[in-house]
Write a protein that holds these residues in place. Structure first.
Motif, PDB file in Angstrom:
ATOM      1  N   THR A  61      16.295   3.234   2.437  1.00 60.96           N
ATOM      2  CA  THR A  61      16.983   2.443   3.444  1.00 60.96           C
ATOM      3  C   THR A  61      15.987   2.142   4.544  1.00 60.96           C
ATOM      4  OG1 THR A  61      17.737   4.536   4.391  1.00 60.96           O
ATOM      5  CG2 THR A  61      19.390   3.224   3.264  1.00 60.96           C
ATOM      6  N   GLN A  62      16.295   1.101   5.285  1.00 57.60           N
ATOM      7  CA  GLN A  62      15.423   0.751   6.394  1.00 57.60           C
ATOM      8  C   GLN A  62      16.153   1.067   7.680  1.00 57.60           C
ATOM      9  OE1 GLN A  62      13.957  -3.273   6.392  1.00 57.60           O
ATOM     10  NE2 GLN A  62      13.414  -3.104   8.542  1.00 57.60           N
ATOM     11  N   ARG A  63      15.495   1.829   8.547  1.00 59.17           N
ATOM     12  CA  ARG A  63      16.122   2.113   9.817  1.00 59.17           C
ATOM     13  C   ARG A  63      15.079   1.918  10.909  1.00 59.17           C
ATOM     14  NH1 ARG A  63      18.118   7.898  11.013  1.00 59.17           N
ATOM     15  NH2 ARG A  63      19.475   7.696   9.211  1.00 59.17           N
ATOM     16  N   ALA A  64      15.408   1.062  11.859  1.00 62.84           N
ATOM     17  CA  ALA A  64      14.481   0.671  12.919  1.00 62.84           C
ATOM     18  C   ALA A  64      13.147   0.285  12.290  1.00 62.84           C
ATOM     19  CB  ALA A  64      14.326   1.785  13.929  1.00 62.84           C
ATOM     20  N   GLY A  65      12.069   0.880  12.705  1.00 63.78           N
ATOM     21  CA  GLY A  65      10.769   0.501  12.142  1.00 63.78           C
ATOM     22  C   GLY A  65      10.368   1.361  10.977  1.00 63.78           C
ATOM     23  N   ASN A  66      11.303   2.111  10.418  1.00 65.25           N
ATOM     24  CA  ASN A  66      10.940   3.047   9.366  1.00 65.25           C
ATOM     25  C   ASN A  66      11.702   2.798   8.065  1.00 65.25           C
ATOM     26  OD1 ASN A  66       9.153   4.680  10.898  1.00 65.25           O
ATOM     27  ND2 ASN A  66      10.930   5.510  11.952  1.00 65.25           N
ATOM     28  N   THR A  91       0.839  -1.202   0.000  1.00 64.84           N
ATOM     29  CA  THR A  91       0.000   0.000   0.000  1.00 64.84           C
ATOM     30  C   THR A  91       0.872   1.249   0.000  1.00 64.84           C
ATOM     31  OG1 THR A  91      -1.184  -1.281   1.634  1.00 64.84           O
ATOM     32  CG2 THR A  91      -2.095   0.852   1.067  1.00 64.84           C
ATOM     33  N   ILE A  92       1.922   1.205   0.791  1.00 64.91           N
ATOM     34  CA  ILE A  92       2.797   2.368   0.888  1.00 64.91           C
ATOM     35  C   ILE A  92       3.506   2.593  -0.443  1.00 64.91           C
ATOM     36  CG2 ILE A  92       4.857   3.256   2.023  1.00 64.91           C
ATOM     37  CD1 ILE A  92       3.890   1.970   4.587  1.00 64.91           C
ATOM     38  N   VAL A  93       3.956   1.515  -1.043  1.00 67.44           N
ATOM     39  CA  VAL A  93       4.635   1.631  -2.336  1.00 67.44           C
ATOM     40  C   VAL A  93       3.755   2.402  -3.312  1.00 67.44           C
ATOM     41  CG1 VAL A  93       5.261   0.298  -4.386  1.00 67.44           C
ATOM     42  CG2 VAL A  93       6.155  -0.375  -2.191  1.00 67.44           C
ATOM     43  N   GLU A  94       2.475   2.030  -3.339  1.00 67.25           N
ATOM     44  CA  GLU A  94       1.577   2.688  -4.287  1.00 67.25           C
ATOM     45  C   GLU A  94       1.387   4.165  -3.945  1.00 67.25           C
ATOM     46  OE1 GLU A  94      -1.656  -0.038  -4.089  1.00 67.25           O
ATOM     47  OE2 GLU A  94      -0.563  -1.495  -5.302  1.00 67.25           O
ATOM     48  N   GLU A  95       1.316   4.440  -2.641  1.00 71.76           N
ATOM     49  CA  GLU A  95       1.108   5.821  -2.210  1.00 71.76           C
ATOM     50  C   GLU A  95       2.349   6.691  -2.408  1.00 71.76           C
ATOM     51  OE1 GLU A  95      -1.694   7.183  -1.240  1.00 71.76           O
ATOM     52  OE2 GLU A  95      -2.777   5.314  -1.469  1.00 71.76           O
ATOM     53  N   SER A  99      18.017  18.074  -0.168  1.00 70.44           N
ATOM     54  CA  SER A  99      17.612  16.690   0.000  1.00 70.44           C
ATOM     55  C   SER A  99      16.308  16.643   0.776  1.00 70.44           C
ATOM     56  CB  SER A  99      18.707  15.881   0.688  1.00 70.44           C
ATOM     57  OG  SER A  99      18.644  16.064   2.064  1.00 70.44           O
ATOM     58  N   PHE A 100      15.458  15.757   0.348  1.00 71.13           N
ATOM     59  CA  PHE A 100      14.175  15.539   1.005  1.00 71.13           C
ATOM     60  C   PHE A 100      14.189  14.118   1.525  1.00 71.13           C
ATOM     61  CE2 PHE A 100      13.380  18.898  -1.975  1.00 71.13           C
ATOM     62  CZ  PHE A 100      12.544  19.766  -1.278  1.00 71.13           C
ATOM     63  N   THR A 101      13.894  13.975   2.793  1.00 71.41           N
ATOM     64  CA  THR A 101      13.861  12.629   3.350  1.00 71.41           C
ATOM     65  C   THR A 101      12.440  12.317   3.796  1.00 71.41           C
ATOM     66  OG1 THR A 101      16.112  12.927   4.104  1.00 71.41           O
ATOM     67  CG2 THR A 101      14.897  11.090   5.041  1.00 71.41           C
ATOM     68  N   VAL A 102      11.925  11.258   3.254  1.00 69.72           N
ATOM     69  CA  VAL A 102      10.586  10.810   3.630  1.00 69.72           C
ATOM     70  C   VAL A 102      10.760   9.655   4.603  1.00 69.72           C
ATOM     71  CG1 VAL A 102       8.443   9.819   2.795  1.00 69.72           C
ATOM     72  CG2 VAL A 102       9.658  11.491   1.394  1.00 69.72           C
ATOM     73  N   VAL A 103      10.182   9.786   5.760  1.00 60.66           N
ATOM     74  CA  VAL A 103      10.264   8.714   6.756  1.00 60.66           C
ATOM     75  C   VAL A 103       8.882   8.094   6.863  1.00 60.66           C
ATOM     76  CG1 VAL A 103      10.866   8.146   9.130  1.00 60.66           C
ATOM     77  CG2 VAL A 103      11.938  10.102   8.013  1.00 60.66           C
ATOM     78  N   ILE A 104       8.809   6.817   6.544  1.00 65.23           N
ATOM     79  CA  ILE A 104       7.496   6.181   6.623  1.00 65.23           C
ATOM     80  C   ILE A 104       7.589   4.895   7.434  1.00 65.23           C
ATOM     81  CG2 ILE A 104       6.122   6.954   4.638  1.00 65.23           C
ATOM     82  CD1 ILE A 104       7.618   4.871   3.019  1.00 65.23           C
ATOM     83  N   PRO A 105       6.522   4.570   8.127  1.00 67.68           N
ATOM     84  CA  PRO A 105       6.574   3.332   8.897  1.00 67.68           C
ATOM     85  C   PRO A 105       6.646   2.134   7.966  1.00 67.68           C
ATOM     86  CG  PRO A 105       4.352   4.220   8.883  1.00 67.68           C
ATOM     87  CD  PRO A 105       5.219   5.229   8.226  1.00 67.68           C
ATOM     88  N   LEU A 106       7.269   1.099   8.456  1.00 65.05           N
ATOM     89  CA  LEU A 106       7.447  -0.114   7.661  1.00 65.05           C
ATOM     90  C   LEU A 106       6.104  -0.677   7.221  1.00 65.05           C
ATOM     91  CD1 LEU A 106      10.019  -1.426   6.901  1.00 65.05           C
ATOM     92  CD2 LEU A 106       9.904  -2.838   8.921  1.00 65.05           C
TER      93      LEU A 106
END
Lengths: 705, 121
Positions: free
Chosen positions: A425-430, A382-386, A518-525
């Motif tokens: 990249t994956q960091r902790a739960g994000n 779902t996140i990929v699509e969004e 740079s824009f960093t988007v942090v999204i939950p896993l």
């Protein structure tokens, strides 16, 4: 044709698989097409493109999507010529290929949704394709479906002489199988000619020595008989003679697939329309197997928990405790397995960006290269699509506003070609998605001037660089001098931020003028489950998302100072505003704990830190996120709710809301900004006292930011 | 015992359709996504008939056929190439590589069964 086989198996059930496959193949195709380069022909890339188009065509043919087959056929022929170097890959040809990819994707979509394709859709591109295939102008017609051989109704006698060449067996053909096939056609008499058989000593078992003559009485036509020999006709001498006169050859039946307006066409059109478009996830079988194993484990644990002590001396309590522990472990693993099923590599989004970068930079006359990393990082489907829209928008912005013209870059001592780095990249739960460019960066003065002119900030506002960068996310803000076709479509960074917030994500900006942004988007896993800190405020229970918590501490009274408009706490050289949750949510009652209360330091999406004052930290655990919007009007400061183990409901805090509510109330209380208040209220001595106090503060819990 | 068919194709749609049709007709079906995986399957399972696509990543159909035929135990295993209508060239290349015959795409279930039965020992 054998009549003893099941007939007309319904292959329509594979449509879903076909479209599923198309959905997988098309983005990759698109990305590969966009990297077609006249200067550097990449054979493997061309092969992959060819395979993709070929497999779409084959599937489309199986389900009789005519327009799709016709188009894919032409496109495939063009690609085939490129593969064999019969056609040179010029920039024009590459452009035709890219556009063909578009048409192909649209046709697949139309076939899937069952929408009618407008008359002549894609015909212009197909004409270009055909012109490239056949410069002389003879159209590359799609080969017609061969008419099935008409069956002759009259019984006939045939004499067939079949003399295999020695090498017949090399292709695993076998005279016995041919005899079996002929026998299916009618009454058969076989005569074996052994004259070619050598002495045993010289016989090579891998060569064919025997010849055959058949007499066949059958209703089959000559073509039917020839078909029996179709795989061996190069490896044998074959004579087929009719005893009685053959009936005249019937006219070829025109391919029903190509006959416009016929009943067949109508039928196929309606069957195209019938296609539904359910959403599928393709899952690695190993993941499903793991899931099934986990369910098995759960069943065993359940048995353990519900079992009655049958033997004297069994310690039921120990068993229950052990069972509960195992249950917890299994459910955690089961949850991970289920989540893993929904995971998709970031590649699926990234692959689409190549083309955007290429087309846009060409259009604007800029030189831009897209570099991606972390393509394999897995993100919830779902996140990929969004993510597609926000990333597309930010890349557009970067190329349109951020990256300078080549000559400007050279003048600034930068390489002519700009680089946009898209990484996951994956960091902790994000998951962190970063879009970084080496362009001109955000021009703070220009942004501020614009914001003032649009009335977004007061002309006398004193804003930090970061606060100015934040302005680009304000609704209605656009830095473009004039609305361009490229990115000034009324969709601004505010929409990007909103889109990202809607999937529980945050976005940070970092920009150096002249160096890039740079824009960093942090999204939950994943969306459904979040790690949170369970806290109590005057008996009420709240959840703070763990990802936002920097640390928790029990401050020394000396660390806390009142400034006009509110309290601040001094931690590690930083003043952090305190927000008393019981005041904010108007919770009555006295704190059960004696002062000092606990402070949970949180960091919001724009890097603002705040200290939430709570009474108790109950513990860290996972919560299932439940949206409240269906049942209640949005409550500022509350993101949603969860159900606790004891059945009670706890509210999940929306930290961005809380900080903005608090700062709004702060602004009401004071005329100038907080930063100035610190300096005004605290003298140097107080500052050092605060610093000492903060060093002696007792950290309760520290979480990785 | 049921005859076993190996279908080698990078398109899941095709593999599914071949497998469904043949299983309905009582065949046992094993699948592989490309030539390389096909060789892997052949190393671990007995196969009576092989159906392979031509255009596949990692190892294309022709290379796959040559590798299969080069192994003595598969000298007489029928191999069918999936071709498209009008591609005599592919048929010839298939023959040169050692294929037994071909199946023209798109095929009806009946046609697929007919061809497989024709070469199935």
């Amino acid at each position: 044709m054998s009549s003893d086989r099941p007939s007309a198996l319904d292959l329509d059930q594979f449509r879903a698989t076909f479209f599923d496959e198309c959905a997988e193949v098309l983005p990759d195709l698109d990305s590969r097409l966009s990297t077609l380069d006249a200067n550097a022909v990449d054979g493997e890339n061309l092969n992959a493109i060819f395979r993709a188009v070929h497999s779409i065509k084959a599937g489309a043919a199986a389900f009789n999507f005519r327009s799709l087959v016709t188009f894919a056929h032409g496109f495939e022929a063009l690609l085939d010529r490129l593969r064999d170097d019969r056609l040179e890959l010029s920039a024009d040809v590459a452009s035709v290929c890219v556009r063909s990819g578009d048409v192909l994707a649209s046709l697949v979509e139309a076939a899937q949704k069952g929408t009618d394709i407008p008359e002549g859709f894609g015909a212009d591109v197909l004409a270009e394709v055909e012109a490239l295939i056949n410069p002389e102008g003879t159209p590359a017609a799609i080969p017609e479906e061969k008419a099935s051989a008409p069956t002759v109704s009259e019984m006939q006698s045939w004499r067939i002489n079949f003399t295999p060449h020695r090498e017949l067996f090399r292709h695993a053909n076998e005279p016995l199988l041919i005899i079996r096939e002929l026998k299916r056609l009618g009454e058969l008499e076989v005569c074996c000619d052994r004259t070619g058989l050598p002495e045993l000593a010289t016989l090579d078992p891998e060569e064919a020595y025997l010849g055959f003559s058949f007499s066949l009485r059958s209703k089959a036509s000559r073509a039917d008989i020839q078909e029996v020999f179709e795989f061996v006709d190069q490896d044998c001498d074959l004579v087929i003679e009719a005893f009685s006169p053959e009936p005249p050859k019937e006219a070829k039946v025109p391919s029903r697939a190509l006959l416009p307006g016929s009943a067949a066409t109508a039928k196929s059109a309606s069957s195209e329309r019938k296609a539904k478009s359910p959403s599928f996830v393709r899952v690695d079988l190993a993941r499903v197997d793991r899931l099934i194993n986990m369910v098995g484990e759960l069943v065993i644990t359940q048995a353990m928990l519900t079992q009655q002590p049958s033997e004297v001396g069994t310690n039921l309590r120990d068993q229950r405790v052990q069972g509960a522990d195992e249950l917890a472990a299994h459910i955690r693993e089961l949850q991970e397995c289920v989540m893993a099923i929904r995971m998709q590599p970031a590649r699926t989004v990234f692959a689409r960006m190549n083309r955007l970068v290429r087309e846009l930079s060409n259009k604007l006359g800029k030189k831009v290269r897209l570099v991606t990393s972390g393509d394999e990082t897995e993100v919830d489907k779902t996140i990929v699509e969004e993510l597609v829209d926000p990333i597309t928008h930010m890349i557009r912005n970067a190329i349109d506003h951020g990256i300078e013209m080549p000559e400007q870059r050279l003048a600034a001592g930068k390489p002519e070609e700009a680089v946009i780095h898209l990484s996951a990249t994956q960091r902790a739960g994000n998951i962190l998605i970063t879009i970084e460019d080496d362009g001109a960066g955000i021009d703070a003065e220009k942004v501020l001037a614009k914001a003032i002119s649009k009335g977004l900030v007061r002309p006398d506002a004193d804003l930090s660089e970061e606060e100015i960068h934040e302005l680009i996310f304000a609704p209605g803000f656009s830095t473009a001098d004039k609305v361009t076709e490229v990115s000034g479509r009324g969709v601004g960074m505010d929409v990007v931020r909103r889109n990202i917030a809607s999937i529980g994500g945050r976005i940070h900006t970092n920009s150096q003028k002249g160096q890039g942004s740079s824009f960093t988007v942090v999204i939950p896993l994943t969306l459904a489950v979040l790690d949170g800190m369970h806290v109590a405020v005057r008996g009420e229970k709240y959840i703070i998302p763990l990802a936002s918590i920097v640390e928790s501490l029990r401050p020394d009274r000396r660390q806390i100072r009142s400034v006009a408009g509110g309290d601040v706490i001094f931690i590690r050289g930083e003043y952090i505003r305190l927000i008393y949750l019981h005041q904010l949510f108007n919770v009555a009652g006295e704190s059960e704990n004696s002062h000092p209360a606990l402070v949970v330091v949180v960091e919001t999406e724009n890097g603002t830190k705040a200290g939430l004052v709570v009474d108790e930290l109950i513990g860290q655990q996972q919560f299932v996120f439940k949206n409240l919007n269906e049942n209640a009007d949005p409550v500022p400061g509350i993101a949603g709710a969860t159900i606790l183990g004891n059945g009670r409901v706890a509210l999940i805090l929306n930290l961005e809301d809380i900080c903005s509510i608090a700062s709004a109330s702060l602004k009401r209380n004071s005329k100038s900004g907080l930063e100035h208040q610190h300096e005004a209220v605290l003298d140097a001595g107080e500052m050092s006292a605060l610093a000492q106090a903060s060093a002696s503060a007792e950290p309760v819990l520290q979480t990785q930011a | 015992m049921a005859k076993r068919v190996l279908t080698v194709d990078d398109s899941k749609t095709m593999r599914d359709m071949v497998a469904f049709t043949l299983k309905n007709a009582g065949f046992d079906v094993v699948e592989a996504e490309d030539g390389q995986k096909g060789l892997g399957v052949l190393g671990s399972a007995n196969v009576d008939v092989i159906i392979t696509d031509v255009n596949m990543p990692n190892m294309d159909g022709m290379t796959f056929i040559r590798h299969v035929r080069a192994q003595p135990q598969f000298k007489s295993t029928p191999i069918l190439v999936l071709t498209t209508e009008g591609s005599e060239d592919t048929r010839q290349k298939g023959r040169d590589a050692g294929a037994t015959g071909w199946i023209v795409k798109p095929f009806s279930p009946e046609k697929l069964l007919q061809v497989v039965n024709k070469v199935c020992p």
